[in-house]
Scaffold this motif. Structure first.
Motif, short mmCIF file in Angstrom:
data_model
loop_
_atom_site.label_atom_id
_atom_site.label_comp_id
_atom_site.label_asym_id
_atom_site.label_seq_id
_atom_site.Cartn_x
_atom_site.Cartn_y
_atom_site.Cartn_z
N SER A 64 1.11 -1.69 -0.15
CA SER A 64 -0.36 -0.08 -0.18
C SER A 64 0.61 1.45 0.15
CB SER A 64 -1.06 -0.06 0.95
OG SER A 64 0.25 0.29 2.38
N GLY A 65 2.11 1.28 -0.19
CA GLY A 65 3.18 2.22 0.60
C GLY A 65 3.11 2.54 1.76
N SER A 66 2.48 2.20 2.21
CA SER A 66 1.54 2.66 3.87
C SER A 66 3.49 2.72 4.84
CB SER A 66 1.06 2.01 4.33
OG SER A 66 -0.06 2.28 4.14
N TRP A 67 4.96 1.52 3.93
CA TRP A 67 5.49 1.99 4.97
C TRP A 67 6.88 2.53 4.78
CZ3 TRP A 67 8.07 0.33 9.15
CH2 TRP A 67 9.48 -0.13 9.67
N ALA A 68 6.66 2.57 3.33
CA ALA A 68 7.17 3.65 2.16
C ALA A 68 7.45 4.90 3.08
CB ALA A 68 7.31 3.48 0.33
N ARG A 69 6.40 5.73 3.18
CA ARG A 69 5.98 7.16 3.62
C ARG A 69 6.33 7.54 4.81
NH1 ARG A 69 0.19 4.72 2.56
NH2 ARG A 69 0.05 5.91 0.61
N GLY A 70 7.16 6.37 5.51
CA GLY A 70 7.65 6.58 6.56
C GLY A 70 6.94 7.26 7.76
N GLY A 71 7.24 7.70 8.73
CA GLY A 71 6.94 8.04 10.24
C GLY A 71 6.59 6.81 11.23
N TRP A 72 6.88 6.04 10.67
CA TRP A 72 7.23 4.63 12.06
C TRP A 72 8.61 3.92 12.75
CZ3 TRP A 72 2.42 1.69 11.28
CH2 TRP A 72 2.92 1.21 9.68
N GLU A 73 7.88 4.03 14.51
CA GLU A 73 8.85 4.24 14.83
C GLU A 73 9.68 3.18 14.94
OE1 GLU A 73 7.68 4.63 18.95
OE2 GLU A 73 6.01 6.86 18.29
N GLU A 74 8.76 1.74 14.02
CA GLU A 74 9.90 0.68 14.64
C GLU A 74 11.15 0.15 13.35
OE1 GLU A 74 5.89 0.41 16.29
OE2 GLU A 74 6.73 1.31 14.73
#
Length: 195
Positions: free
Chosen positions: A150-160
């Motif tokens: 979905s591109g969610s990971w590539a959008r960034g903003g994750w602490e993990e």
């Protein structure tokens, strides 16, 4: 493999304690499970026309059998589309429920998550897959795949540090059977504002 808890077809309890206004109040868990097993055993051999199903089950067909069939169709375990009734395989069922089709989960799944919605988005999808009966392994695989596709990971903003870590941090949602609705509504609101 997707699991199914054989709930009461009316109140959905998975114990002997039914809701007070349940049509099957007083029916034991064993009797409810037997009705499901009768229907499933007939359909596991071959597809059966709806009108022939009562003759295909062992013993006498009852309202509980009809309600169990109705629940199996409603939960998309049995296909009833102008032909014989057909029991889905585990793989067919998993594929069928992989993409949520109702809002607000549909927006989350199709648009992907955005910063500010990440926690609620992952929470909602993990809770949804638990609700539809996928195992933890299948749930983990589906959500990790969704994060990437979905591109969610590539959008960034994750602490993990990885999609796997994101999902593993939500295993408690799966294990405790939390509902998805509130988290999904909150995530969709953020996605809609940013989309």
């Amino acid at each position: 493999m997707a699991r199914f808890a054989y709930p009461c077809p009316d109140c959905r309890t998975t114990s002997n304690l039914h809701d007070a206004d349940c049509e099957h109040d007083g029916t034991t868990r064993a009797v409810v499970e037997r009705a499901y097993m009768d229907v499933l055993s007939a359909l596991s051999r071959r597809p059966v026309e709806r009108e022939d199903l009562p003759d295909a089950v062992p013993g006498e067909w009852s309202g509980l059998h009809a309600d169990a069939l109705g629940r199996l169709v409603a939960e998309r375990r049995v296909v009833d589309d102008d032909g014989p009734l057909r029991l889905l395989t585990a793989a067919e069922y998993t594929e069928l429920v992989r993409e949520p089709t109702h809002e607000p989960l549909k927006t989350i799944y199709e648009a992907g998550s955005v910063p500010g919605a990440h926690d609620h988005s992952v929470f909602a999808l993990v809770a949804y897959y638990e609700m539809v009966g996928l195992s933890w392994g299948e749930t983990r695989e589906q959500v990790v795949g969704w994060l990437r596709e979905s591109g969610s990971w590539a959008r960034g903003g994750w602490e993990e540090s990885s999609p796997e870590e994101v999902v593993d941090d939500k295993q408690h949602v799966y294990e405790r059977g939390y509902g998805w609705k509130q988290a999904a509504e909150e995530a969709k609101a953020v996605i809609d504002r940013r989309g």
